[in-house]
Design a protein around this motif. Sequence first.
Motif, mmCIF file in Angstrom:
data_model
loop_
_atom_site.group_PDB
_atom_site.id
_atom_site.type_symbol
_atom_site.label_atom_id
_atom_site.label_comp_id
_atom_site.label_asym_id
_atom_site.label_seq_id
_atom_site.Cartn_x
_atom_site.Cartn_y
_atom_site.Cartn_z
ATOM 1 N N LYS A 167 0.839 -1.191 0.000
ATOM 2 C CA LYS A 167 0.000 0.000 0.000
ATOM 3 C C LYS A 167 0.877 1.246 0.000
ATOM 4 O O LYS A 167 1.881 1.296 0.718
ATOM 5 C CB LYS A 167 -0.912 0.024 1.229
ATOM 6 C CG LYS A 167 -2.019 -1.024 1.223
ATOM 7 C CD LYS A 167 -2.930 -0.848 2.435
ATOM 8 C CE LYS A 167 -4.052 -1.878 2.429
ATOM 9 N NZ LYS A 167 -4.962 -1.711 3.594
ATOM 10 N N VAL A 168 0.490 2.226 -0.808
ATOM 11 C CA VAL A 168 1.154 3.523 -0.783
ATOM 12 C C VAL A 168 0.077 4.594 -0.745
ATOM 13 O O VAL A 168 -1.035 4.402 -1.263
ATOM 14 C CB VAL A 168 2.066 3.744 -2.016
ATOM 15 C CG1 VAL A 168 3.171 2.705 -2.080
ATOM 16 C CG2 VAL A 168 1.258 3.712 -3.307
ATOM 17 N N ALA A 169 0.388 5.708 -0.105
ATOM 18 C CA ALA A 169 -0.566 6.811 -0.014
ATOM 19 C C ALA A 169 0.180 8.129 -0.142
ATOM 20 O O ALA A 169 1.277 8.292 0.392
ATOM 21 C CB ALA A 169 -1.330 6.761 1.309
ATOM 22 N N VAL A 170 -0.426 9.057 -0.870
ATOM 23 C CA VAL A 170 0.124 10.395 -1.060
ATOM 24 C C VAL A 170 -1.012 11.382 -0.867
ATOM 25 O O VAL A 170 -1.955 11.424 -1.670
ATOM 26 C CB VAL A 170 0.750 10.579 -2.461
ATOM 27 C CG1 VAL A 170 1.264 12.004 -2.637
ATOM 28 C CG2 VAL A 170 1.858 9.572 -2.693
ATOM 29 N N GLY A 174 -4.172 6.983 -2.787
ATOM 30 C CA GLY A 174 -3.163 5.949 -2.890
ATOM 31 C C GLY A 174 -3.602 4.735 -3.669
ATOM 32 O O GLY A 174 -4.587 4.773 -4.412
ATOM 33 N N ASN A 204 -7.971 9.765 -8.190
ATOM 34 C CA ASN A 204 -6.534 9.593 -8.328
ATOM 35 C C ASN A 204 -6.220 9.006 -9.698
ATOM 36 O O ASN A 204 -7.108 8.724 -10.496
ATOM 37 C CB ASN A 204 -5.933 8.775 -7.179
ATOM 38 C CG ASN A 204 -6.211 7.283 -7.263
ATOM 39 O OD1 ASN A 204 -6.527 6.725 -8.318
ATOM 40 N ND2 ASN A 204 -6.084 6.602 -6.140
ATOM 41 N N LYS A 317 5.825 4.518 -4.476
ATOM 42 C CA LYS A 317 5.297 5.773 -3.934
ATOM 43 C C LYS A 317 5.779 6.971 -4.748
ATOM 44 O O LYS A 317 5.015 7.898 -5.030
ATOM 45 C CB LYS A 317 5.709 5.936 -2.475
ATOM 46 C CG LYS A 317 5.098 7.161 -1.794
ATOM 47 C CD LYS A 317 5.407 7.179 -0.314
ATOM 48 C CE LYS A 317 4.753 8.392 0.351
ATOM 49 N NZ LYS A 317 5.015 8.407 1.827
ATOM 50 N N SER A 321 3.318 9.450 -6.765
ATOM 51 C CA SER A 321 3.329 10.882 -6.494
ATOM 52 C C SER A 321 3.591 11.688 -7.763
ATOM 53 O O SER A 321 2.932 12.699 -8.015
ATOM 54 C CB SER A 321 4.402 11.192 -5.444
ATOM 55 O OG SER A 321 4.440 12.572 -5.156
#
Length: 333
Positions: A167-170, A174, A204, A317, A321
Amino acid sequence: MLLNHLEISCRNLTKAKQIFASNFSLSLVNEHKDSCILKSNNINLYLKKSPSEVSRVTNIAFTCPNLTILKKNLANKLKTKTSEVKENCRYHPGVPFVDVASPFPALSHRVYEHSSETHGEVSMSRDIDHVLICCDKRTAKLHAQWYAEFLNVDPYPLAGSPSGSMKVAVNGSGMEMFVNCSKGSDLPIFAFSEPITNSSTGCNQIERFLKANHGGGVQHIALKSSDIFQTVHNLRENGVRVIQQPHSYYELEDKLLQFNDLGIDPVLAYENSVIVDQDQDGYLLQVFTESLLEKDGMFLEIIERRGSRGFGQGNVKALFSALQKKMESSAVS
């Protein structure tokens, strides 16, 4: 099974043919009014004209030793219907094959029986590292399980996660990714990502891809390189545009240490948009092109593995981004 070819339905066949032939140096080996075949080393692309408003991968084709056993296994494991055995394919005349419906409406799989006709075209994983497929929310794990059964491969645990996902979040937006990896065959890695958003963050880039492509499908294909800097140089010489990472990425302490361990000048990496990551097995270097055929559409990744077998959570990530920023500025071509 082994990977045989990728078929791309193109809104503008002439443009697509020019891009893959000129920018990526694939050779045009066969051409018809509504389709063409391009090859380079172990890459086999079949482009066909489509009335659709978007260009996308519509078939990932494989070969297998025995179609009868394949059909039986698919019926028992996945309850998946396959076509009757046919032999009238334009690409491999006279070679038996079946068509398999995938979980994605716009993506199917043609599976040929091994033959002298296909024998020389079954080593695409020598040049293709992985294929990433975008999925609707809360479906990526199910699709990864379907493909694990279809391809007879295992899930690959990422980032030490018990679920095997990453999992990645910005800024509240994400993605979550699941991966299948075949340790005992020559198949590329298949990865599946889904968007993670809340009501306040808006759309997103994965959701934008899903909208532009009318559902899930292949977002990018990763090509292997033994010298990523030379590859990037050649691509840029041919007019390919790559996604630039912010200069701040190349000032991060962990990235400086990783570049230093590899003997790579961070300035050179910045100038070539090369990003780096490390796992317990080694390092990987990556570069991503901008969308190839239409805005928010499919793009390519160049990857050089120096021991690493993973995807690099920090790089995922960083890519997310960069794509998010480019999407928000409406600069994706």
